[in-house]
Design an enzyme around this catalytic site. Structure first.
Site, PDB file in Angstrom:
ATOM      1  N   CYS A 153       0.839  -1.208   0.000  1.00 53.42           N
ATOM      2  CA  CYS A 153       0.000   0.000   0.000  1.00 53.42           C
ATOM      3  C   CYS A 153       0.870   1.253   0.000  1.00 53.42           C
ATOM      4  CB  CYS A 153      -0.927  -0.019   1.220  1.00 53.42           C
ATOM      5  SG  CYS A 153      -2.018   1.402   1.314  1.00 53.42           S
ATOM      6  N   CYS A 170      -0.425   4.277   2.066  1.00 52.28           N
ATOM      7  CA  CYS A 170      -0.323   4.059   3.522  1.00 52.28           C
ATOM      8  C   CYS A 170       1.123   4.212   3.997  1.00 52.28           C
ATOM      9  CB  CYS A 170      -0.777   2.656   3.904  1.00 52.28           C
ATOM     10  SG  CYS A 170      -2.249   2.093   3.082  1.00 52.28           S
ATOM     11  N   ASP A 171       2.046   3.653   3.259  1.00 50.37           N
ATOM     12  CA  ASP A 171       3.409   3.494   3.783  1.00 50.37           C
ATOM     13  C   ASP A 171       4.466   4.349   3.085  1.00 50.37           C
ATOM     14  OD1 ASP A 171       2.435   1.637   5.559  1.00 50.37           O
ATOM     15  OD2 ASP A 171       2.775  -0.058   4.224  1.00 50.37           O
TER      16      ASP A 171
HETATM   17  C1  LIG Z   1       0.205  -3.136   4.725  1.00 52.52           C
HETATM   18  C2  LIG Z   1      -0.991  -2.231   4.710  1.00 52.52           C
HETATM   19  C3  LIG Z   1      -0.899  -0.998   5.303  1.00 52.52           C
HETATM   20  C4  LIG Z   1      -1.993  -0.162   5.317  1.00 52.52           C
HETATM   21  N1  LIG Z   1      -1.872   1.078   5.919  1.00 52.52           N
HETATM   22  C5  LIG Z   1      -2.920   1.920   5.948  1.00 52.52           C
HETATM   23  C6  LIG Z   1      -2.806   3.199   6.552  1.00 52.52           C
HETATM   24  O1  LIG Z   1      -1.755   3.590   7.065  1.00 52.52           O
HETATM   25  N2  LIG Z   1      -3.914   3.994   6.535  1.00 52.52           N
HETATM   26  C7  LIG Z   1      -5.094   3.616   5.964  1.00 52.52           C
HETATM   27  O2  LIG Z   1      -6.057   4.375   6.020  1.00 52.52           O
HETATM   28  N3  LIG Z   1      -5.221   2.420   5.379  1.00 52.52           N
HETATM   29  C8  LIG Z   1      -4.169   1.557   5.340  1.00 52.52           C
HETATM   30  N4  LIG Z   1      -4.286   0.344   4.715  1.00 52.52           N
HETATM   31  C9  LIG Z   1      -5.575  -0.011   4.102  1.00 52.52           C
HETATM   32  C10 LIG Z   1      -6.552  -0.431   5.206  1.00 52.52           C
HETATM   33  O3  LIG Z   1      -5.909  -1.346   6.070  1.00 52.52           O
HETATM   34  C11 LIG Z   1      -7.792  -1.048   4.594  1.00 52.52           C
HETATM   35  O4  LIG Z   1      -8.374  -0.128   3.705  1.00 52.52           O
HETATM   36  C12 LIG Z   1      -8.815  -1.404   5.675  1.00 52.52           C
HETATM   37  O5  LIG Z   1      -8.254  -2.276   6.618  1.00 52.52           O
HETATM   38  C13 LIG Z   1     -10.035  -2.041   5.029  1.00 52.52           C
HETATM   39  O6  LIG Z   1     -10.875  -2.563   6.014  1.00 52.52           O
HETATM   40  P1  LIG Z   1     -11.880  -3.730   5.692  1.00 52.52           P
HETATM   41  O7  LIG Z   1     -12.601  -3.990   6.954  1.00 52.52           O
HETATM   42  O8  LIG Z   1     -12.653  -3.419   4.469  1.00 52.52           O
HETATM   43  O9  LIG Z   1     -10.981  -4.984   5.277  1.00 52.52           O
HETATM   44  P2  LIG Z   1      -9.853  -5.767   6.087  1.00 52.52           P
HETATM   45  O10 LIG Z   1      -9.066  -4.859   6.939  1.00 52.52           O
HETATM   46  O11 LIG Z   1      -9.151  -6.560   5.054  1.00 52.52           O
HETATM   47  O12 LIG Z   1     -10.674  -6.738   7.039  1.00 52.52           O
HETATM   48  C14 LIG Z   1     -11.353  -7.843   6.530  1.00 52.52           C
HETATM   49  C15 LIG Z   1     -11.570  -8.824   7.648  1.00 52.52           C
HETATM   50  O13 LIG Z   1     -12.427  -9.856   7.200  1.00 52.52           O
HETATM   51  C16 LIG Z   1     -11.921 -11.083   7.676  1.00 52.52           C
HETATM   52  N5  LIG Z   1     -12.359 -12.128   6.756  1.00 52.52           N
HETATM   53  C17 LIG Z   1     -12.123 -12.216   5.419  1.00 52.52           C
HETATM   54  N6  LIG Z   1     -12.689 -13.315   4.906  1.00 52.52           N
HETATM   55  C18 LIG Z   1     -13.311 -13.940   5.933  1.00 52.52           C
HETATM   56  C19 LIG Z   1     -14.080 -15.142   6.035  1.00 52.52           C
HETATM   57  N7  LIG Z   1     -14.322 -15.896   4.965  1.00 52.52           N
HETATM   58  N8  LIG Z   1     -14.564 -15.492   7.253  1.00 52.52           N
HETATM   59  C20 LIG Z   1     -14.333 -14.727   8.336  1.00 52.52           C
HETATM   60  N9  LIG Z   1     -13.622 -13.586   8.302  1.00 52.52           N
HETATM   61  C21 LIG Z   1     -13.106 -13.203   7.114  1.00 52.52           C
HETATM   62  C22 LIG Z   1     -10.410 -10.921   7.674  1.00 52.52           C
HETATM   63  O14 LIG Z   1      -9.800 -11.831   8.567  1.00 52.52           O
HETATM   64  C23 LIG Z   1     -10.269  -9.478   8.122  1.00 52.52           C
HETATM   65  O15 LIG Z   1     -10.170  -9.366   9.510  1.00 52.52           O
HETATM   66  C24 LIG Z   1      -3.213  -0.544   4.706  1.00 52.52           C
HETATM   67  C25 LIG Z   1      -3.306  -1.790   4.088  1.00 52.52           C
HETATM   68  C26 LIG Z   1      -2.221  -2.639   4.083  1.00 52.52           C
HETATM   69  C27 LIG Z   1      -2.327  -3.974   3.418  1.00 52.52           C
END
Ligand SMILES: Cc1cc2nc3c(=O)[nH]c(=O)nc-3n(C[C@H](O)[C@H](O)[C@H](O)COP(=O)(O)OP(=O)(O)OC[C@H]3O[C@@H](n4cnc5c(N)ncnc54)[C@H](O)[C@@H]3O)c2cc1C
Length: 307
Positions: free
Chosen positions: A116, A119-120
Site C-alpha cells: 500500500c 499508507c506506507d
Molecule cells: C500493509 C498495509 C498498510 C496499510 N496502511 C494503511 C494506513 O496507514 N492507513 C489507511 O487508512 N489504510 C491503510 N491500509 C488499508 C486499510 O488497512 C484497509 O483499507 C482497511 O483495513 C479495510 O478494512 P476492511 O474492513 O474493508 O478490510 P480488512 O481490513 O481486510 O478486514 C477484513 C476482515 O475480514 C476477515 N475475513 C475475510 N474473509 C473472511 C471469512 N471468509 N470469514 C471470516 N472472516 C473473514 C479478515 O480476517 C479481516 O479481519 C493498509 C493496508 C495494508 C495492506
C-alpha cells in the site's frame, strides 16, 4: 458499533482477530484524531468500542458461504458447520493482495515490504526503494512513491508494461524511476534490526542474479476482493469488487458491503469506517421497512431510503 447502538442484535464473524489489515499495519498516520497510532492499537480500540455497544464478536470463525434463503433470511455457513441466520448481512471481508511468494516477503511485511503506497510511502522519505509489477497499480504507485523516495526501481518480469499508455508516459518521464526489465525478485533480505536492506533479483532471460540495495519493496501484482463466499450472482465491477448504491446496498436486497471489497475510488481505513457507518444505518432502515411490510423492491433506491 452503529448496529449495536441501534439496538440491533449484531454478531461479528471473524476468521482471525478483529482488525483485518490494520493488524498488518505498523503505523497509521492518516487517520483523523491521531497524529499516529499503531495499527494494532487502533484495531483494539475499534473492537472495544463495538463490544461496548453489545456487538457479539465470534473470533476464529471462517465464513464459507452466505446465501439468501428468502426475503428477510440469510444463512451464513461457517467452516465448523455452524449456520447463522439473520435478516441482513453486512459483508466486510476485505481483500487479499497477491503475494510474490518469495522468501523474506512475509517476514519483512511491515518492515520494508508493503502492499500500500498511500499508507506506507511517507516512511520512505529520501530512501531507495523498489516496486514490483507492470500494471496500472504498479506504474501509478511507482510514480506516486517518488514524492518521498529518492529513487524508485520498477522491477518487471517482462519487457513491456501492461499499464495504460498515459501512466507509462508519466513513469518514463520521471527521472527518479528506473525500470528493471525482464527481472524477478527471488528473495528479500534484511539487516540485524529486521528491516529490508537488499533484494536478490534475477534476469529471467540470462538467469544472472544480483543484489539490489533497497530499504523498501512495494508489491503491486494484484488484489483480490474476498467475495467468493457469496452464493448467487451479485453485481460487481470488472475487477470483482462489489457494486453498491450510496447506502452500501448490493444488488442482493439485504446484503450490504463496506470497505475494501467494495467498488470505489480508494481503499483506506477512513473509507472503510465511513462505508460501515452508512451500511449499519441503512441496514436498520431496511429492517424497519421490511417489518412494516414493504415489498423489498420498493425499499431501496440509489438516491436513498424512502422507508
Ligand atoms: C500493509 C498495509 C498498510 C496499510 N496502511 C494503511 C494506513 O496507514 N492507513 C489507511 O487508512 N489504510 C491503510 N491500509 C488499508 C486499510 O488497512 C484497509 O483499507 C482497511 O483495513 C479495510 O478494512 P476492511 O474492513 O474493508 O478490510 P480488512 O481490513 O481486510 O478486514 C477484513 C476482515 O475480514 C476477515 N475475513 C475475510 N474473509 C473472511 C471469512 N471468509 N470469514 C471470516 N472472516 C473473514 C479478515 O480476517 C479481516 O479481519 C493498509 C493496508 C495494508 C495492506
Amino acid at each position: 458499533m452503529y448496529a449495536g447502538r441501534a439496538m440491533l442484535k449484531t454478531t461479528v464473524l471473524e476468521r482471525g482477530f478483529p482488525g483485518g489489515e490494520l493488524l498488518n499495519t505498523e503505523l497509521v498516520e492518516d487517520y483523523p484524531g491521531f497524529e499516529s497510532i499503531l495499527g494494532q492499537e487502533l484495531a483494539q480500540k475499534y473492537a472495544d468500542n463495538a463490544a461496548k455497544f453489545v456487538a457479539d464478536f465470534r473470533n476464529g470463525v471462517v465464513v464459507e458461504r452466505v446465501r439468501k434463503r428468502e426475503v428477510g433470511v440469510f444463512e451464513t455457513h461457517t467452516e465448523s458447520a455452524d449456520v447463522y441466520e439473520s435478516p441482513v448481512v453486512i459483508l466486510t471481508a476485505g481483500g487479499t493482495p497477491v503475494k510474490l511468494g518469495v522468501p523474506g516477503e512475509i517476514e519483512f511485511a511491515g518492515k520494508g515490504v508493503s502492499y500500500c503506497a498511500i499508507c506506507d510511502g511517507a516512511f520512505f522519505r529520501g530512501h531507495t526503494i523498489a516496486v514490483v509489477g507492470g500494471g496500472d497499480a504498479a506504474t501509478e504507485e511507482a510514480d506516486f512513491l517518488t514524492r518521498y523516495a529518492e529513487k524508485v526501481y520498477l522491477i518487471h518480469r517482462r519487457d513491456e508494461l501492461r499499464a495504460s499508455k498515459i501512466l507509462q508516459a508519466r513513469l518514463f518521464a520521471n527521472s527518479k524511476i528506473e525500470v528493471i526489465w525482464n527481472t524477478v525478485v527471488d528473495e528479500v533480505e534484511g539487516d540485524e534490526q529486521d528491516l529490508v536492506r537488499n533484494l536478490k533479483v534475477r534476469d529471467v532471460n540470462t538467469n544472472d542474479a544480483r543484489d539490489l540495495l533497497v530499504t523498501g519493496l512495494f508489491i503491486f501484482i494484484g488484489f483480490r476482493p474476498n467475495t467468493g463466499i457469496i452464493e448467487g450472482h451479485v453485481d460487481h465491477d470488472e475487477m470483482g469488487y462489489l457494486r453498491t448504491d450510496a447506502n452500501m446496498h448490493t444488488s442482493i436486497r439485504g446484503l450490504f458491503a463496506a470497505g475494501d471489497l467494495r467498488s470505489q475510488l480508494t481503499r483506506q481505513v477512513t473509507t472503510a469506517v465511513g462505508d460501515a457507518t452508512t451500511a449499519a444505518i441503512a441496514a436498520e432502515k431496511y429492517l424497519k421497512a421490511i417489518a412494516d411490510g414493504k415489498p423489498e423492491e420498493e425499499i431501496v433506491s440509489s438516491g436513498g431510503y424512502t422507508g
